[in-house]
Design an enzyme around this catalytic site. Structure first.
Site, PDB file in Angstrom:
ATOM      1  N   ASP A  52       0.849  -1.213   0.070  1.00 12.97           N
ATOM      2  CA  ASP A  52      -0.039   0.121  -0.075  1.00 12.97           C
ATOM      3  C   ASP A  52       0.882   1.290   0.111  1.00 12.97           C
ATOM      4  OD1 ASP A  52      -2.256   1.642   0.262  1.00 12.97           O
ATOM      5  OD2 ASP A  52      -2.270   1.655   2.419  1.00 12.97           O
ATOM      6  N   ASP A  54      -0.224   4.802   1.222  1.00  9.81           N
ATOM      7  CA  ASP A  54      -0.414   5.863   2.261  1.00  9.81           C
ATOM      8  C   ASP A  54      -0.034   5.038   3.788  1.00  9.81           C
ATOM      9  OD1 ASP A  54      -1.090   8.197   0.940  1.00  9.81           O
ATOM     10  OD2 ASP A  54      -3.126   7.009   0.410  1.00  9.81           O
ATOM     11  N   ARG A 144     -20.932  -5.392  19.388  1.00 12.86           N
ATOM     12  CA  ARG A 144     -20.069  -4.727  18.227  1.00 12.86           C
ATOM     13  C   ARG A 144     -20.557  -5.159  16.847  1.00 12.86           C
ATOM     14  NH1 ARG A 144     -15.544  -6.475  16.376  1.00 12.86           N
ATOM     15  NH2 ARG A 144     -15.463  -8.352  17.476  1.00 12.86           N
ATOM     16  N   LYS A 215      -4.723  16.900  -0.172  1.00  6.45           N
ATOM     17  CA  LYS A 215      -3.633  16.471  -0.878  1.00  6.45           C
ATOM     18  C   LYS A 215      -2.853  17.712  -1.221  1.00  6.45           C
ATOM     19  CE  LYS A 215      -5.668  12.006  -1.918  1.00  6.45           C
ATOM     20  NZ  LYS A 215      -6.509  10.946  -3.084  1.00  6.45           N
ATOM     21  N   THR A 249      -2.323   0.982  -4.514  1.00  5.53           N
ATOM     22  CA  THR A 249      -2.915   2.171  -3.678  1.00  5.53           C
ATOM     23  C   THR A 249      -4.401   2.682  -4.195  1.00  5.53           C
ATOM     24  OG1 THR A 249      -2.428   4.369  -2.942  1.00  5.53           O
ATOM     25  CG2 THR A 249      -1.766   3.517  -5.112  1.00  5.53           C
ATOM     26  N   SER A 251      -5.037   5.818  -3.872  1.00  6.93           N
ATOM     27  CA  SER A 251      -4.809   7.114  -4.456  1.00  6.93           C
ATOM     28  C   SER A 251      -4.824   7.220  -5.827  1.00  6.93           C
ATOM     29  CB  SER A 251      -3.591   7.449  -3.745  1.00  6.93           C
ATOM     30  OG  SER A 251      -3.548   7.674  -2.305  1.00  6.93           O
ATOM     31  N   LYS A 292      -9.663  -0.167  -2.456  1.00  7.46           N
ATOM     32  CA  LYS A 292      -9.828  -1.186  -1.180  1.00  7.46           C
ATOM     33  C   LYS A 292     -10.621  -0.869  -0.351  1.00  7.46           C
ATOM     34  CE  LYS A 292      -5.347  -0.646  -1.085  1.00  7.46           C
ATOM     35  NZ  LYS A 292      -4.241  -0.538  -0.459  1.00  7.46           N
ATOM     36  N   ARG A 456      -5.076 -11.691  15.102  1.00  2.00           N
ATOM     37  CA  ARG A 456      -5.984 -12.755  13.958  1.00  2.00           C
ATOM     38  C   ARG A 456      -5.790 -12.625  12.790  1.00  2.00           C
ATOM     39  NH1 ARG A 456     -12.693 -12.947  14.016  1.00  2.00           N
ATOM     40  NH2 ARG A 456     -12.886 -14.791  12.763  1.00  2.00           N
TER      41      ARG A 456
END
Length: 560
Positions: A52, A54, A144, A215, A249, A251, A292, A456
């Protein structure tokens, strides 16, 4: 004549005789250079290294970058009607931590464990506990999976948002112009729920990232906001020598190109004295606009980027992998097809526990490396404040001593109140060493939801992927034994099971005289029938049958 390790290990009993006791201590790299292991991974089996950008390749400086995001988000909220007073707030990095949960019903920031049990509860800047907490959470527990109500702030991009939510709740709760309610606040006849406020913040954050100037301001002052590491070109060049390297990425290309150009902007190449290379040359495949976590499922259309204009070329790309071409969209299946790799051939390195790590692990079976920049601070506290951890251990010893000679026949009740108060005080001091919300991984002795997710889903984790530079590509990252309480608190001393009172204590599960048993069975059954089952009992395995998490592939070993 020296003896090799392989010769020594032929007979384990000979090892201590050939070595002094100091040499038996396991060698460990410097703590800040370490890669930590949840599941064993053999590096020599990795054929592709994925990244990735960032917060992985490009680590943003803290708190400068979070402060910028915070200020721009506040400005956006004010522009859509929120009070001007909010412009007085400034980002405070000592308050938020990752992995907190925002309760959109009551406006609380919650720190929880893996099961939803409350560890910390804050309403604005006010930390609430005891009866006050039980009014809203009777069992000090949350569901949750109620994602409509509870939102997990898991990413590094969420840090400014986390602190902003606390600022807003505190402001509207305490400002005399507003009337505070359980689920929101009133301004005359107008009611604003915490859920609506939260959605406004989410929309403002998205606007700042995708339509605002975040950005633009970042690339205007890259030195202020982005960490530049001279070891990056060296590590990627070494990775490319042993496998394939790709970038995936979310971006867009223009932003990616500016960030990556800065990261590789050195007068030399991978090593001093070598010629400078463009950043694209360090990758076999470059993919932007990945979207993603959708990328790890159905993905999007794979298109080609015009690197001169940054615009996408029309049509779907259907050709083979070509060096120098930048792609947009696609999916994780696309990467496997273009690189000729399958799931476990790939080690994917990212910072997003959901978007990068969980989805790549669950949907593709990729091996995973989680980058946790906060780990540097966590290790600093763990080592620098060791006296607090040691005091907690001493208090546990004192507590055990008070009960040492007591059993169920005793009427004596030792006064442990002073020890309990001291344990609470030391635990609080320890938590505060990390920040107001405590450690990213624990509260006292209890692990957080974030810690459980790391264990996990991340095979490996470290403060920076640059730490891979300190390991050979033939390295076996071997997971440590995860001990249960009956293992971690019991000494390795001999216990005669015949003296134990448990009815199962004398049950021998290690060896049985099968020949004797077979003879007795034969005596009992021969008069009834001469026909026997093919196998009357299981034979003890003579070879390894259990999966020991050594990243072994038995079929591959047999082929070799």
């Amino acid at each position: 004549m020296t003896t090799s390790w392989s010769d020594r290990l032929q007979n384990a009993a000979d090892v201590p005789a050939n070595m002094d006791k100091h040499a038996l201590k396991k060698y460990r790299r410097e703590a800040y250079h370490r890669v930590f292991v949840n599941r064993s991974l053999a590096m020599e089996k990795i054929k592709c290294f994925g990244f990735d950008m960032d917060y992985t390749l490009a680590v943003y400086k803290s708190p400068e970058y979070e402060s910028l995001g915070f200020e721009l988000t506040v400005e956006r909220l004010v522009s859509i009607g929120y009070p001007q007073e909010l412009l007085s707030f400034a980002y405070d990095s000592t308050f938020p931590t990752r992995g907190l949960v925002f309760d959109t019903l009551y406006g609380n920031l919650l720190k929880v464990d893996a099961y939803g049990n409350l560890l910390v509860c804050a309403h604005g800047f006010n930390f609430i506990r005891g009866p006050e907490t039980r009014e809203q959470y009777p069992n000090k527990f949350i569901q949750r999976d109620d994602t409509e109500r509870f939102y997990i702030l898991n990413t590094l991009f969420n840090l400014p948002e986390t602190y902003l939510l606390a600022c807003l709740v505190d402001f509207f709760t305490n400002c005399p112009r507003y009337t505070s309610c359980d689920t929101g606040f009133k301004d005359g006849d107008l009611f604003m729920s915490y859920r609506s406020m939260f959605q406004d913040v989410r929309d403002a954050v998205d606007w700042v990232h995708y339509k605002g100037s975040l950005k633009e301001k970042t690339v205007e002052n890259l030195e202020k906001y982005v960490v530049k590491d001279g070891k990056l070109p060296l590590l990627l060049s070494r990775m490319k020598e042993v496998g394939k390297v790709f970038l995936a990425t979310n971006s867009d290309y223009k932003y990616t190109d500016k960030i990556m150009t800065y990261l590789f902007d050195f007068p030399h190449g991978p090593k001093p004295g070598s010629s400078h290379r463009p950043w694209q040359s360090y990758f076999d495949l470059i993919l932007v606009d990945a979207r993603k976590p959708l990328f790890f499922g159905e993905g999007t259309v794979l298109r080609q980027v015009d690197t001169k204009t940054g615009k996408l070329k029309i049509g779907t790309y259907t050709g083979p992998l070509q060096h120098g071409i930048v792609y947009s969209g696609g999916s994780s299946d696309t990467i496997c097809d273009l690189l000729g790799a399958k799931g476990k051939d790939i080690l994917y390195i990212g910072d997003h526990i959901f978007g990068d790590i969980l989805k790549s692990k669950k949907r593709q079976g990729w091996r995973t490396f989680l980058v946790i920049p906060e780990l540097a601070q966590e290790l600093h506290v763990w080592t620098d404040k060791s006296s607090l951890f040691e005091e907690l251990q001493s208090l546990d010893i004192f507590l055990a001593e008070l009960y040492k000679h007591l059993d169920s026949s005793s009427n004596e009740r030792p006064d442990i109140s002073s020890i309990q108060r001291r344990i609470k005080k030391v635990t609080h001091d320890m938590d505060m060493c990390y920040g107001m919300m405590g450690s990213l991984f624990r509260s006292g002795s209890r692990q957080t939801l974030f810690a459980s997710q790391v264990m996990r889903y991340a095979d490996l984790y470290a403060a920076s992927f640059i730490n891979l530079l300190y390991y050979p590509f033939s390295y076996l990252f071997r997971a440590a034994h995860v001990l249960m309480p009956h293992e971690s608190t019991v000494e390795h001393t001999h216990v005669d099971i015949n003296e134990m009172e448990s009815p199962l204590a004398t049950r021998n599960r290690t060896s049985v005289d099968f020949k004797d048993t077979d003879y007795k069975r034969h005596q009992l059954t021969r008069s009834i029938s001469e026909i026997k089952p093919p196998n009357l009992f299981p034979l003890a395995p003579q070879e390894i049958t259990h999966c020991h998490d050594e990243d072994d592939d038995e079929e591959e070993e047999e082929e070799e």
